[in-house]
Each structure stands twice: as structure tokens, then as C-alpha cells.
Design a protein around this motif. Structure first.
Motif, PDB file in Angstrom:
ATOM      1  N   GLU A  83       9.128  40.609  23.823  1.00 18.75           N
ATOM      2  CA  GLU A  83      10.429  40.432  24.052  1.00 18.75           C
ATOM      3  C   GLU A  83      11.264  40.199  22.874  1.00 18.75           C
ATOM      4  N   GLU A  84      12.243  40.468  23.720  1.00 18.83           N
ATOM      5  CA  GLU A  84      13.689  40.698  22.380  1.00 18.83           C
ATOM      6  C   GLU A  84      13.949  38.788  21.860  1.00 18.83           C
ATOM      7  N   PRO A  85      14.859  38.899  20.418  1.00 16.22           N
ATOM      8  CA  PRO A  85      15.316  37.477  20.530  1.00 16.22           C
ATOM      9  C   PRO A  85      16.299  36.511  21.130  1.00 16.22           C
ATOM     10  N   ILE A  86      16.238  35.297  21.278  1.00 18.56           N
ATOM     11  CA  ILE A  86      16.824  34.756  22.130  1.00 18.56           C
ATOM     12  C   ILE A  86      17.765  34.238  21.514  1.00 18.56           C
ATOM     13  N   PRO A  87      19.365  33.664  21.651  1.00 18.71           N
ATOM     14  CA  PRO A  87      20.190  33.274  20.905  1.00 18.71           C
ATOM     15  C   PRO A  87      19.923  31.604  20.017  1.00 18.71           C
ATOM     16  N   THR A 131       1.916  34.367  25.111  1.00 14.15           N
ATOM     17  CA  THR A 131       2.779  34.487  24.510  1.00 14.15           C
ATOM     18  C   THR A 131       4.061  33.047  23.982  1.00 14.15           C
ATOM     19  N   LEU A 132       5.047  32.994  23.880  1.00 14.80           N
ATOM     20  CA  LEU A 132       5.116  32.403  23.483  1.00 14.80           C
ATOM     21  C   LEU A 132       6.774  31.822  23.923  1.00 14.80           C
ATOM     22  N   TYR A 133       7.011  30.572  23.786  1.00 16.99           N
ATOM     23  CA  TYR A 133       8.171  29.687  24.190  1.00 16.99           C
ATOM     24  C   TYR A 133       9.264  29.812  22.866  1.00 16.99           C
ATOM     25  N   GLN A 134      10.423  31.036  23.107  1.00 14.38           N
ATOM     26  CA  GLN A 134      11.315  31.244  21.959  1.00 14.38           C
ATOM     27  C   GLN A 134      11.815  29.404  21.872  1.00 14.38           C
ATOM     28  N   ASP A 135      11.908  29.186  22.670  1.00 15.05           N
ATOM     29  CA  ASP A 135      12.901  27.181  22.764  1.00 15.05           C
ATOM     30  C   ASP A 135      13.102  27.068  23.257  1.00 15.05           C
ATOM     31  N   LEU A 136      12.205  26.068  23.622  1.00 18.33           N
ATOM     32  CA  LEU A 136      11.660  24.562  24.884  1.00 18.33           C
ATOM     33  C   LEU A 136      12.935  24.390  25.440  1.00 18.33           C
ATOM     34  N   ALA A 138      15.634  25.577  26.410  1.00 16.75           N
ATOM     35  CA  ALA A 138      16.629  26.765  26.643  1.00 16.75           C
ATOM     36  C   ALA A 138      15.570  27.609  27.901  1.00 16.75           C
ATOM     37  N   GLN A 139      14.049  27.861  27.637  1.00 15.79           N
ATOM     38  CA  GLN A 139      12.904  27.620  28.274  1.00 15.79           C
ATOM     39  C   GLN A 139      11.944  27.572  29.037  1.00 15.79           C
ATOM     40  N   TYR A 140      12.118  25.924  29.006  1.00 14.26           N
ATOM     41  CA  TYR A 140      10.941  25.664  29.568  1.00 14.26           C
ATOM     42  C   TYR A 140      11.507  24.510  30.394  1.00 14.26           C
ATOM     43  N   SER A 180       5.642  15.796  16.317  1.00 18.05           N
ATOM     44  CA  SER A 180       6.027  16.773  16.878  1.00 18.05           C
ATOM     45  C   SER A 180       6.949  17.173  16.149  1.00 18.05           C
ATOM     46  N   ARG A 181       7.326  17.739  16.112  1.00 18.59           N
ATOM     47  CA  ARG A 181       8.227  19.094  15.020  1.00 18.59           C
ATOM     48  C   ARG A 181       8.381  20.633  15.127  1.00 18.59           C
ATOM     49  N   HIS A 182       8.574  20.614  16.706  1.00 16.55           N
ATOM     50  CA  HIS A 182       8.672  21.866  16.976  1.00 16.55           C
ATOM     51  C   HIS A 182       9.879  22.389  18.359  1.00 16.55           C
ATOM     52  N   HIS A 183       9.973  23.620  17.924  1.00 15.62           N
ATOM     53  CA  HIS A 183      11.132  24.091  19.830  1.00 15.62           C
ATOM     54  C   HIS A 183       9.903  25.001  19.898  1.00 15.62           C
ATOM     55  N   GLN A 184       9.147  26.026  19.359  1.00 16.63           N
ATOM     56  CA  GLN A 184       8.511  27.083  20.027  1.00 16.63           C
ATOM     57  C   GLN A 184       7.018  26.568  20.687  1.00 16.63           C
ATOM     58  N   ALA A 185       6.604  26.729  21.159  1.00 14.77           N
ATOM     59  CA  ALA A 185       5.623  26.793  22.035  1.00 14.77           C
ATOM     60  C   ALA A 185       4.355  27.595  22.440  1.00 14.77           C
ATOM     61  N   VAL A 186       3.349  27.314  22.893  1.00 21.78           N
ATOM     62  CA  VAL A 186       2.565  28.729  24.150  1.00 21.78           C
ATOM     63  C   VAL A 186       3.187  28.495  24.649  1.00 21.78           C
TER      64      VAL A 186
END
Length: 244
Positions: A83-87, A131-136, A138-140, A180-186
Motif C-alpha cells: 500500500e501507499e502511505p495515507i496522510p 496487512t495493517l490499518y494504517q490509521d484506525l 481513517a480506515q476502520y 492502549s497506545r496505537h493507531h495502526q492495527a492488524v
């Protein structure tokens, strides 16, 4: 003999006023202390800047330790999962990703155990084809709880539920409250892994290997173990697995 636990380093990329021009390799203090307390000997594994040395460095490093602990750290470069990086993506270190992916594969090929924490579960999933959610946010679409908590890291803030008859359930029980300290995830789970804990909004909070000695969690037990004996069991379990 106490088991040797390899911990891939992070790198201080900001200018250090006390050591201008230096970019120290380091590992989280609480991770190191948890391994000592659990009966292991931690060693920090710096990554080479030159990508052509990553594979050889990983192979040589894997011969030094009995178990691999993958700690938290910067975002995983999405180019490693197509994937390409999202903002919304944060800082990435491509050389670190490349080294850790090679290190994971060398560790598994040698039948040595792996324990992942936060970024650790993410780079592990990517290295095995997930793959990952690059930012929850924005994408979840079902994002419903605070995965990047505003309070201090040693306070647990949301529940997780473990999978019945999983190794994680035998350690933690059916349900616990974690930090909980994350903005990416499986996102898409790697074929070699199974999800063994989820958050109330469905985010995967832990994985185990279907046929390999792998356990990884999305939260930060290294910030909880001083006051929570249950969380400390994650480290004693890992050191025991590394002891063989």
C-alpha cells in the motif's frame, strides 16, 4: 543458563543536543526490566542502515538469542504490505522494518519463540503476509473505543476478550482490561496466525501461531506488570518458552 532474549532496537532520529550527529539505538526500558524480572537476559539488536546487510545481520543475530521480543515503536511502512502511505500515517523507519522482517523469518526458521508487543504484533503480521490499518480512525468503520488513550500508559483503559482454549486465555483468563497506545492495527490476518483476543469494537488485540511458537499482543504489558501479576505472566511465559 538463563535464556537470552533478543530485542530489536529503535533509533533516535531526532537531533540529540547532547550527542549531535549521533542516532542512538535503544530499546524500551520497561521491556528490558520485565525480561530481567522474568529470568531472562535481554540483548538489544541494532539494525543496519544499509539494506543490503539486513538479511545477513538478521541471520547472525538470530544465532545469538533463545527468543525474540518485538517491542513497540514507529509505524510500519505500508510499502511492505503493498500500500501507499495515507496522510494519517506517522514516522516510519524502512531499514528497521526490513531488518525485523528478516529477523522474524530467521527466528521462526530456527524454531525459536517470538513475543510481540504493539508494533510487534503489526510487523509480525506483515512479515507473514498480512496487512495493517494504517490509521484506525481513517480506515476502520467500526472504530468505537479509544485505542490511543489520553491517560498515562500504566493505566488500563479498555477490555479485551480472549479466545477460548487459546494459550492467551490460559495466561490471562477470559477477559482483562488493558492499556492502549496505537493507531495502526492488524487488518487482514496472515494465514499462519490466528486471532486470540479482540477489543469490544472488533479490533484484533492478540495473535498466536497456528503451528509456530508465536504470541503477540496489541497493548503494552511492559507498562502494567509492576502492578498487575497477570500481565507479568506474559513475560514469564515467554522466557519459559525461550528456555525450552
Amino acid at each position: 543458563m538463563k535464556p537470552i532474549i533478543g530485542i530489536p532496537s529503535d533509533q533516535l532520529v531526532e537531533i540529540n543536543p547532547r550527542m549531535p550527529g549521533d542516532y542512538p539505538a535503544y530499546a524500551p526500558h520497561d521491556v528490558k526490566e520485565a525480561i530481567f524480572a522474568a529470568g531472562g537476559i535481554p540483548i538489544i539488536l541494532p539494525f543496519p542502515d544499509d539494506n543490503s546487510h539486513a538479511q545477513e545481520a538478521a541471520r547472525d543475530a538470530a544465532a545469538l538469542f533463545n527468543g525474540l521480543l518485538l517491542p513497540g515503536g514507529p509505524d510500519v511502512d505500508p510499502l511492505f504490505f503493498g500500500e501507499e502511505p495515507i496522510p494519517e500515517i506517522g514516522i516510519t523507519l524502512t531499514a528497521k522494518d526490513r531488518f525485523e522482517i528478516a529477523l522474524i523469518k530467521e527466528t521462526l526458521a530456527a524454531n525459536k519463540p517470538i513475543f510481540g508487543i504493539c508494533r510487534g504484533i503489526q510487523i509480525l503480521n506483515v512479515s507473514l503476509g498480512g496487512t495493517l490499518y494504517q490509521d484506525l480512525k481513517a480506515q476502520y468503520s467500526n472504530y468505537a473505543i479509544q485505542h490511543s488513550q489520553a491517560t498515562l500508559g500504566h493505566f488500563p483503559t479498555h477490555h479485551i476478550r480472549t479466545k477460548k482454549q487459546s494459550h492467551l486465555q490460559s495466561i490471562l483468563g477470559d477477559e482483562v482490561v488493558v492499556n492502549s497506545r496505537h493507531h495502526q492495527a492488524v487488518h487482514e490476518l496472515a494465514p499462519a496466525l490466528e486471532a486470540t483476543a479482540v477489543a469490544p469494537d472488533g479490533i484484533i488485540e492478540a495473535v498466536e501461531g497456528k503451528s509456530q511458537n508465536i504470541l503477540a499482543v496489541q497493548w503494552h504489558p511492559e507498562n502494567l506488570w509492576h502492578n498487575d501479576p497477570t500481565e507479568f505472566k506474559l513475560f514469564t511465559d515467554f522466557v519459559s518458552r525461550a528456555q525450552g
